[in-house]
Design a protein around this motif. Structure first.
Motif, PDB file in Angstrom:
ATOM      1  N   LYS A   1       0.830  -1.200   0.000  1.00  0.00           N
ATOM      2  CA  LYS A   1       0.000   0.000   0.000  1.00  0.00           C
ATOM      3  C   LYS A   1       0.866   1.252   0.000  1.00  0.00           C
ATOM      4  CE  LYS A   1      -3.886  -0.389   0.570  1.00  0.00           C
ATOM      5  NZ  LYS A   1      -5.011  -0.593  -0.372  1.00  0.00           N
TER       6      LYS A   1
ATOM      7  N   LYS B   1       2.092   1.782  -3.491  1.00  0.00           N
ATOM      8  CA  LYS B   1       1.002   2.190  -4.381  1.00  0.00           C
ATOM      9  C   LYS B   1       0.737   3.696  -4.237  1.00  0.00           C
ATOM     10  CE  LYS B   1      -3.780   1.131  -5.643  1.00  0.00           C
ATOM     11  NZ  LYS B   1      -4.956   0.255  -5.370  1.00  0.00           N
ATOM     12  N   ILE B   2       0.744   4.166  -3.006  1.00  0.00           N
ATOM     13  CA  ILE B   2       0.545   5.596  -2.777  1.00  0.00           C
ATOM     14  C   ILE B   2       1.743   6.390  -3.271  1.00  0.00           C
ATOM     15  CG2 ILE B   2       0.216   7.382  -1.023  1.00  0.00           C
ATOM     16  CD1 ILE B   2      -2.235   5.704  -1.540  1.00  0.00           C
TER      17      ILE B   2
ATOM     18  N   TRP C   1      -8.575   8.813  -5.533  1.00  0.00           N
ATOM     19  CA  TRP C   1      -7.486   8.466  -4.624  1.00  0.00           C
ATOM     20  C   TRP C   1      -7.836   8.526  -3.149  1.00  0.00           C
ATOM     21  CZ3 TRP C   1      -6.980  12.987  -2.050  1.00  0.00           C
ATOM     22  CH2 TRP C   1      -7.116  14.191  -2.749  1.00  0.00           C
TER      23      TRP C   1
ATOM     24  N   THR D   1      -7.991   5.000  -1.316  1.00  0.00           N
ATOM     25  CA  THR D   1      -6.673   4.393  -1.122  1.00  0.00           C
ATOM     26  C   THR D   1      -5.924   5.078   0.008  1.00  0.00           C
ATOM     27  OG1 THR D   1      -6.599   3.933  -3.487  1.00  0.00           O
ATOM     28  CG2 THR D   1      -4.532   3.739  -2.272  1.00  0.00           C
TER      29      THR D   1
ATOM     30  N   GLN E   1      -7.386   4.114   3.409  1.00  0.00           N
ATOM     31  CA  GLN E   1      -6.975   2.751   3.751  1.00  0.00           C
ATOM     32  C   GLN E   1      -5.558   2.742   4.315  1.00  0.00           C
ATOM     33  OE1 GLN E   1      -7.417   0.501   0.163  1.00  0.00           O
ATOM     34  NE2 GLN E   1      -9.638   0.253   0.376  1.00  0.00           N
TER      35      GLN E   1
END
Length: 568
Positions: A71, A74-75, A246, A249, A252
């Motif tokens: 994660k 991904k960010i 976004w 995400t 999260q």
């Protein structure tokens, strides 16, 4: 009053209950239903993890940790993609959101690239010509200033009428007023237009809140906890604005980051508690405070944006423990003669000096030298120099200040307010904490003088907030004196309420000085100590907001949430 706020999102998990404000207690958590993953044992959300179960602990360190890393990357890709986008306002909202969700620490370089591009695009263009609304100008001003970019507060002159006052039509722009209010907390001394802006915006926001304005929860949260004076990771009610592409995400990652931090911080607190127990100091000094969780909370908050700094948090917590312990020795145990001998021993920094001390002081003295010398050697091994001379000087200065206070209070001959505050800034312990942390973070000794004004402002904020509470800890007898008492002695005609207002104004003035110092230091390679110093100042109200029973219920609730209670 019917101007709608932009679309906002609120993600409040059961592990992320809102931190109670000093004036309002919020007790009803709202569960975030987002599911991050499903593991073989059926823990499908953050709330399903129990650290106290060894099996779940292994799952967390394995499966969950890998998901967390994925994660994060991904960010990171998302943040990098923002570097090439031309929609500057969208990028500003994105940066603000990632900061409010408490995960900006992972992406400082990428965010700096975005902000630099934004600043260069402004160039010589009129700031208010580039951004059309009060919200846009205020948001850009705040984000640029907090990163050390020069934007004059005069940009807000464009929102004034010919009468020199803020224009009437702005009164309907609630979102713009809220962002303007947040911006004013980054003001410097002498920026009168931002003082006017704070008065203008706060008055109107008070009115909207009193009228139970639509979306008032968002306004209330940000009004009571301005971003610049809050620690994002501790501000658990996170109402954020964002793009549907976004925002999910990011929220999260925010929850996963919170849980990962809680896991690490609980382990660090256990290590600190074991160290403190093994020292056995409270067996000899039974009246001394025994609060490892509180001491750790200071260091955790200061270094909360970099979870990898475990060693630094632990070493700093040990130093903070001795500040509290020595304070209790001076307040509760020693005679003036004994305290004088102890102070001289600290100045000598020699184990042989133990022989001059009363028995009840010997163990504390030895542990202080052992712990500080160990910190010095740890820094030497990691960074190539031993700052022990600077470290031991901070302890000598602290004991000098404690001794001066002890003499004042024993004689009941209090100094004037200015003398008290000058000494009180040293006795606050802020200098000990920030100098130790300065070296623990690897900063070079040649830059130590650069942060002297920064330390002074943080220390003043800490001392004045503490004295403003006029409250004692559980075992204190109220003989400590305070700036308020000294100030009223100097000015018999001034009322208690007027004195409190004066102290509140002094705290605001120190914040302006702290802002200026941080702005100036952005040009140096010491940003980590700058942010840690800001976090120390941000934590002060939480640490000194006593209730009528001289307790700290908000702090206790927070410690329980962050460090003691299992995740479930």
């Amino acid at each position: 009053m019917n101007t709608p706020l932009p679309k906002h999102y609120s993600c409040r998990s059961l592990t992320q209950q809102p931190l109670a404000a000093t004036t309002t207690r919020r007790r009803t958590p709202v569960q975030c239903t987002t599911k991050f993953f499903a593991d073989p044992r059926g823990a499908s959300t953050l709330q399903d993890y129990h650290f106290d179960d060894p099996i779940n602990d292994n799952i967390f360190k394995g499966y969950f940790a890998s998901e967390y890393e994925e994660k994060l990357e991904k960010i990171r890709d998302l943040v990098k993609s923002k570097e090439d986008e031309d929609d500057l306002m969208e990028n500003m909202i994105f940066v603000d959101t990632i900061q409010r969700l408490g995960v900006a620490g992972h992406y400082q370089k990428e965010i700096e690239t975005i902000m630099q591009k934004h600043y260069l695009k402004l160039g010589d263009v009129d700031f208010c010509g580039f951004h059309s609304s009060l919200h846009q100008v205020s948001l850009s001003f705040r984000l640029l200033r907090q990163r050390g970019y020069h934007v004059s507060a005069d940009v807000f002159i464009n929102f004034k009428g010919q009468d020199g006052k803020f224009r009437d039509e702005l009164k309907q722009d609630v979102w713009g007023l809220l962002e303007l209010f947040e911006t004013t907390h980054l003001s410097f001394e002498g920026e009168n237009i931002l003082n006017e802006a704070q008065h203008f915006s706060s008055q109107l926001l008070h009115i909207y809140l009193a009228a139970n304005y639509t979306s008032s929860n968002v306004v209330k949260m940000r009004f009571r906890h301005p971003f610049h004076k809050s620690i994002a990771r501790l501000n658990f009610q996170r109402d954020v604005i964002g793009n549907d592409k976004w925002i999910t995400t990011l929220t999260q990652l925010s929850e996963m980051d919170f849980l990962w931090g809680k896991y690490v911080h609980r382990d660090e607190l256990q290590q600190l508690s074991m160290w403190w127990k093994d020292l056995g100091l409270t067996r000899e000094l039974k009246l001394a405070r025994n609060e490892p969780s509180k001491w750790y909370t200071w260091s955790m908050a200061m270094l909360i944006d970099d979870i990898s700094l475990s060693s630094q948090r632990l070493h700093l917590s040990k130093s903070i423990a001795f500040i509290y312990l020595i304070d209790d020795i001076f307040d509760l145990y020693g005679t003036i003669d004994e305290l004088t001998v102890f102070t001289k021993a600290v100045q000598k920094w020699d184990y042989d000096a133990m022989n001059t001390l009363p028995d009840y002081m010997k163990l504390c003295y030895k542990a202080l030298l052992d712990t500080t010398n160990e910190i010095g050697w740890t820094i030497c091994e990691k960074h190539g120099y031993n700052p022990i001379n600077s470290l031991k000087q901070t302890w000598a200065s602290l004991c000098d200040a404690f001794l001066m206070e002890a003499k004042w209070f024993a004689s009941e001959d209090l100094p004037n307010a200015n003398e008290y505050l000058a000494n009180g800034k040293v006795s606050s312990g802020a200098h000990v904490v920030l100098v130790h942390l300065f070296f623990l973070l690897g900063h070079n000794a040649t830059n130590l003088d650069d942060i002297s004004n920064l330390i002074s402002s943080v220390a003043a904020i800490l001392r004045l907030w503490d004295d403003l509470g006029t409250a004692e800890d559980e075992h204190q007898n109220g003989s400590d004196g305070s700036y308020i008492q000294c100030y009223m002695n100097d000015r018999p005609e001034v009322s208690y309420q007027q004195t409190r207002e004066h102290v509140a104004d002094m705290i605001e003035r120190e914040w302006k000085r702290l802002n200026k110092e941080c702005f100036n230091l952005n040009n140096h390679s010491i940003r980590p100590i700058q942010e840690a110093s800001l976090n120390l100042a941000r934590m002060v109200p939480l640490m000194y907001s006593y209730d009528d029973n001289q307790r700290l219920p908000v702090l206790a609730e927070y410690i329980n949430l962050m460090l003691l209670s299992p995740a479930k």
